[in-house]
Design an enzyme around this catalytic site. Structure first.
Site, short mmCIF file in Angstrom:
data_model
loop_
_atom_site.label_atom_id
_atom_site.label_comp_id
_atom_site.label_asym_id
_atom_site.label_seq_id
_atom_site.Cartn_x
_atom_site.Cartn_y
_atom_site.Cartn_z
N GLY A 446 0.97 -1.20 0.07
CA GLY A 446 -0.03 -0.07 0.00
C GLY A 446 0.93 1.29 0.16
O GLY A 446 0.38 2.41 0.20
N ASN A 563 6.49 10.13 -6.19
CA ASN A 563 4.97 10.41 -6.56
C ASN A 563 4.31 11.22 -5.49
O ASN A 563 3.99 10.67 -4.35
CB ASN A 563 4.21 9.14 -6.60
CG ASN A 563 2.62 9.06 -6.99
OD1 ASN A 563 2.26 9.79 -6.67
ND2 ASN A 563 2.38 8.15 -7.96
N LYS A 633 14.61 9.55 -0.48
CA LYS A 633 14.75 9.16 0.97
C LYS A 633 13.48 8.54 1.42
O LYS A 633 12.56 8.95 1.16
CB LYS A 633 15.07 10.27 1.93
CG LYS A 633 16.56 10.91 1.53
CD LYS A 633 17.06 11.75 2.78
CE LYS A 633 16.95 13.26 2.45
NZ LYS A 633 17.71 13.98 3.34
N GLY A 634 13.54 7.70 2.08
CA GLY A 634 12.25 6.73 2.25
C GLY A 634 11.44 7.66 3.36
O GLY A 634 11.83 8.31 4.19
N GLU A 637 8.12 5.56 7.25
CA GLU A 637 7.94 5.75 8.60
C GLU A 637 8.11 6.95 9.37
O GLU A 637 7.79 7.27 10.54
CB GLU A 637 9.36 4.88 9.29
CG GLU A 637 8.82 3.38 8.73
CD GLU A 637 10.11 2.49 8.91
OE1 GLU A 637 10.10 1.81 9.91
OE2 GLU A 637 10.51 2.08 7.79
#
Lengths: 677, 163
Positions: A446, A563, A633-634, A637
């Site tokens: 998701g 995105n 970068k992620g 979290e």
């Protein structure tokens, strides 16, 4: 190949699987029809510690194919994770541990027979309560993911003793439970010597390897199908007992076996975030420059496995402090094993750190935003999140006020999360007519992974996204890293980029290219972080003690945003889970039974529609181009890091009450509130 | 026994009388749009429409619904032409993992029908707009979403209502 000026990356492309998800066509693990499907139901331990002497079954139970327990189950290879050695010994290590597996021809028969199974157990006294002074606590070697448990620079004791202003506080976070909407589920089927697993997980390649090893198979003989995953939040990062039990059941019965965990099992055998007790001492100058921090965390793990929630590690990473000591202690209890939950370490650790800094700001009379800016001399992206977030939120107009029964206040906190990538391999194949197949064993929980990988490939190959055919969610595709640690896009996108560039470089001399990032990832920049700042407006009822979050705003640096549509959803989702951490979520321990009594969704409260009022997120959208080819970068979290502290700090601002033991339940607030007029 | 689902009649042979409507749909008819999130009526992932009203199908025995018109998410919209609520969810990114989504959508369809009939919610005072943001949130709160796509579902539902 055609070239196109339109960039796919950075555009708000709608999720590719959207039409399948809104029509019910998207298939999750327990949704693949099988001939002669049998159903497994787990008989879980009713005690926290002891020995299973015998399992008695009623031969009159109809439609039962097998009842497996350690007395009759096939022997498995010893797994690295002892919790996966299911039905292999008489030892009971936690309440909820699988002790037997009933396999029947229908769910109803399996469930009924599981209820009728009699367990002969020799129960032993258990120890299930975490206390910061527990005599069995010890300092581990490392904490999650692989950090030293302790650090010590400068002279913390001297600096604290000499600091003009000090804060010495204890913050406690409770057990938190991931609870993805889709409980863990597996359908297992043996096809000759090959094992087919339709499994809900975050890491098809890893599950194939782990489960394969347990059955003495190389990873390539295990086919893990993970097309759609109903959320994971860390709990599906590694194989869980359901996958092993389903494979075992299928091996014994010769039929495909489906095991879908009931919600109650989501509080025992799939992991959780361990409770923490954090003592934080801060020393500062009168103008708010940090001179010393000591952050000590005490937490718990199980008898089976040492997993240490690394709540103090984040304090090494945000603010440069000349005298800094951090440490962790862990107590092994007769409780389920804690594992990853969204931002392990950072999420609870930033409650301790960022609430303590708010207490410092109040003590000094310094603007909490300004306090953080002053202590971030070499972190311009974080400072920009603080400044720009404050501006957009309207932080300068934060006078606490009263509106009827409601006390209104404002709070903020910072956020940080490591930027990282892990080794992965992708394959790109030219299909002709400028169409391409992109294949990698990634999982989309998701997050939007399927969509952003398509965007990345489209730009690299210079074609519209419609000409990219993405294949993910299957362990038979090129090996991919776990969808965890906010590393999916960076890891998989890097591999996809590499494969596309190799194919283009070949200039038509080949129709296929495969790219493995292992060597590149080993050289990646260490110590880089995504960062952010959260701002909250809350109102607290003096009649009921209820806290409502009127506004919640997050400003983030996630490098290049691949995105904006899916990114915004991820940011908001993390922030709302953080709201749950601040206000609603806690596993309530029953010390007599050794279990969390509120083990379902009626009693373990997660945020609902009605809890979420005005919420928004924005971002810098500034690529960090030396990190990976996308400059990303992620972001999966960071939304949950800091948002709980912002809400708790706002509650203090509104009421003058510091909630140092989460969640901020109304019974903790109400006695301290003024009487309503 | 028989079940009428999305306009089609199904005859089920040998169905265990203990079978819930949810398990009958998923395991026997392979209509897996309705999801099993808790099996206790606590999460709403199994929401379907029973004679147009939203229900938790995990709390209903299939055998009691032989005369009902059952609509699942698979029965909403037509091929290539999603139901307005489905379209709203697509347009506003009203989901992430998608597991609660069929239940959210069926619930929203049922909820909009309730609003059309003028039914109040627990949050309604006289003269309130029954489709205010607060009303939509209150009326949808029986459907949990752990990804927390809630802020995107509100405009999705509002769009479907033509507001």
């Amino acid at each position: 190949m055609t070239s196109t000026s339109a960039r796919a990356v950075g555009s708000p492309l709608a999720r590719l699987e959207g039409p399948a998800k809104v029509s019910g066509a998207a298939r999750y693990a327990a949704e693949y029809p099988q001939d002669h499907l049998a159903y497994g139901w787990i008989v879980a331990s009713p005690v926290a510690r002891g020995r299973l002497d015998a399992v008695l079954t009623d031969p009159a139970e109809e439609d039962v194919l097998a009842v497996l327990w350690h007395g009759n189950a096939p022997e498995l290879e010893k797994p690295d994770d002892p919790e996966l050695a299911v039905l292999q010994s008489d030892e009971i290590r936690y309440r909820g541990q699988p002790l037997a597996l009933v396999i029947a021809t229908s769910i109803e028969a399996a469930r009924r027979a599981a209820q009728a199974v009699q367990l002969e157990i020799t129960a032993e006294d258990h120890d299930v309560e975490l206390r910061a002074d527990h005599p069995d606590r010890y300092t581990p070697e490392t904490v999650v993911p692989d950090a030293p448990a302790t650090s010590d620079t400068g002279d913390v004791d001297a600096a604290l003793a000499g600091a003009p202003v000090t804060i010495d506080v204890v913050y406690e976070t409770p057990a938190l439970h991931n609870n993805p909407m889709e409980p863990h589920a597996t359908i297992a089927r043996w096809d000759g010597q090959d094992l087919i697993l339709y499994d809900s997980n975050q890491h098809p390649s890893g599950i194939a390897e782990t489960v394969g090893a347990i059955f003495g198979l190389p990873a390539e003989r295990v086919h893990v199908v993970t097309e759609h995953v109903g959320g994971g939040f860390g709990s599906k990062g590694s194989a869980r007992p359901n996958a092993v039990l389903a494979a075992l059941g299928s091996l014994v019965t010769g039929r495909p076996v489906q095991i879908a965990l009931p919600r109650q099992a989501m509080f025992s055998m799939v992991g959780h975030r361990a409770p923490t007790v954090q003592r934080i001492r801060v020393g500062a100058t009168r103008d708010g420059i940090l001179t010393a921090i000591d952050h000590q965390t005490c937490t718990q793990s199980s008898r089976l496995f040492e997993f240490v929630e690394s709540a103090s590690v984040v304090t090494r990473e945000v603010y440069p402090v000349p005298n800094l000591r951090t440490g962790h202690q862990v107590v092994r209890l007769d409780m389920p094993t804690p594992r990853w939950m969204r931002a392990p370490g950072e999420a609870p650790g930033m409650v301790g750190l960022e609430c303590a800094l708010d207490e410092l700001a109040a003590e000094l009379g310094v603007d909490p935003v300004e306090l953080r800016v002053r202590n971030s001399p070499e972190n311009p992206r974080y400072v920009e999140c603080l400044r720009s977030g404050a501006e957009r939120f309207g932080w300068s107009e934060r006078d606490r006020r009263t509106d009827g029964e409601w006390l209104i206040g404002f709070g903020m906190a910072g956020a940080t999360y490591p930027a990282q990538a892990m080794p992965s391999t992708a394959r790109v194949r030219a299909l002709g007519n400028d169409e391409y197949e992109v294949a990698i064993a990634a999982a989309d929980l998701g997050t939007g992974a399927r969509t952003i990988l398509t965007q990345i490939a489209a730009d690299e190959l210079g074609v519209p996204v419609e000409q990219i055919h993405i294949r993910i969610g299957n362990s038979t595709l090129p090996q991919a890293s776990v969808a965890g640690g906010s590393s999916g896009s960076a890891s998989w996108g890097w591999a996809v980029t590499g494969a596309c560039r190799e194919l283009r470089a070949a200039g038509g001399s080949t129709e296929e290219a495969t790219f493995d990032t292992t060597a590149l990832v080993q050289q990646q920049k260490e110590g880089r972080h995504a960062s952010g700042a959260h701002f909250a407006e809350v109102r607290v009822s003096t009649v009921t003690g209820e806290v409502r979050v009127s506004r919640l705003f997050g400003m983030f640096d996630g490098g290049r945003i691949l995105n904006p549509r899916t990114a915004r959803s991820q940011f908001l989702g993390g922030m709302i889970m953080g709201m749950g951490m601040a206000l609603h979520e806690e596993g309530v321990l029953d010390p007599a039974q050794g279990t969390w009594v509120n083990h379902d969704l009626a009693e373990y409260h997660i945020p609902t529609h009605a809890d979420v009022e005005w919420i928004d997120a924005a971002w810098l959208d500034a690529p960090e181009s030396d990190l990976n080819p996308m400059g990303s970068k992620g972001i999966g979290e960071i939304g949950i890091v800091g948002s709980p502290a912002a809400i708790l700090n706002a509650i203090w601002h509104a009421t003058g009450v510091r909630i140092r033991s989460l969640p901020a339940r109304l019974d903790k607030l109400l006695p301290a509130l003024p009487s309503p007029r | 026994m028989r079940l009428t689902v999305n306009g089609a009649q199904h005859h089920l042979v040998g169905l265990d009388p203990r079978t819930t409507l949810l398990d009958a749909l998923r395991e026997r008819l392979h209509l897996t749009g309705a999801k099993n999130g808790c099996d206790h009526g606590q999460c709403g992932a199994c929401t379907v429409l029973l004679d147009g009203r939203r229900v938790n199908s995990c709390l209903i025995l299939a055998i009691t619904q032989q005369d009902a018109e059952i609509t699942t998410v698979e029965g909403l919209g037509h091929k290539g032409e999603p139901h307005p609520v489905q379209q709203g969810f697509l347009d506003h990114d009203g989901f992430q993992c998608g597991y609660c989504t069929p239940g959210q959508i069926c619930s929203a369809v049922g909820m909009l029908d309730e609003v059309g009939k003028g039914w109040p919610s627990a949050a309604t005072s006289d003269g309130d707009d029954l489709l205010s943001d607060a009303e939509i949130r209150e009326r949808m709160s029986g459907n949990l979403c752990r990804c927390a796509a809630y802020p995107n579902m509100v405009p999705a539902i509002r769009q479907a209502a033509g507001r």
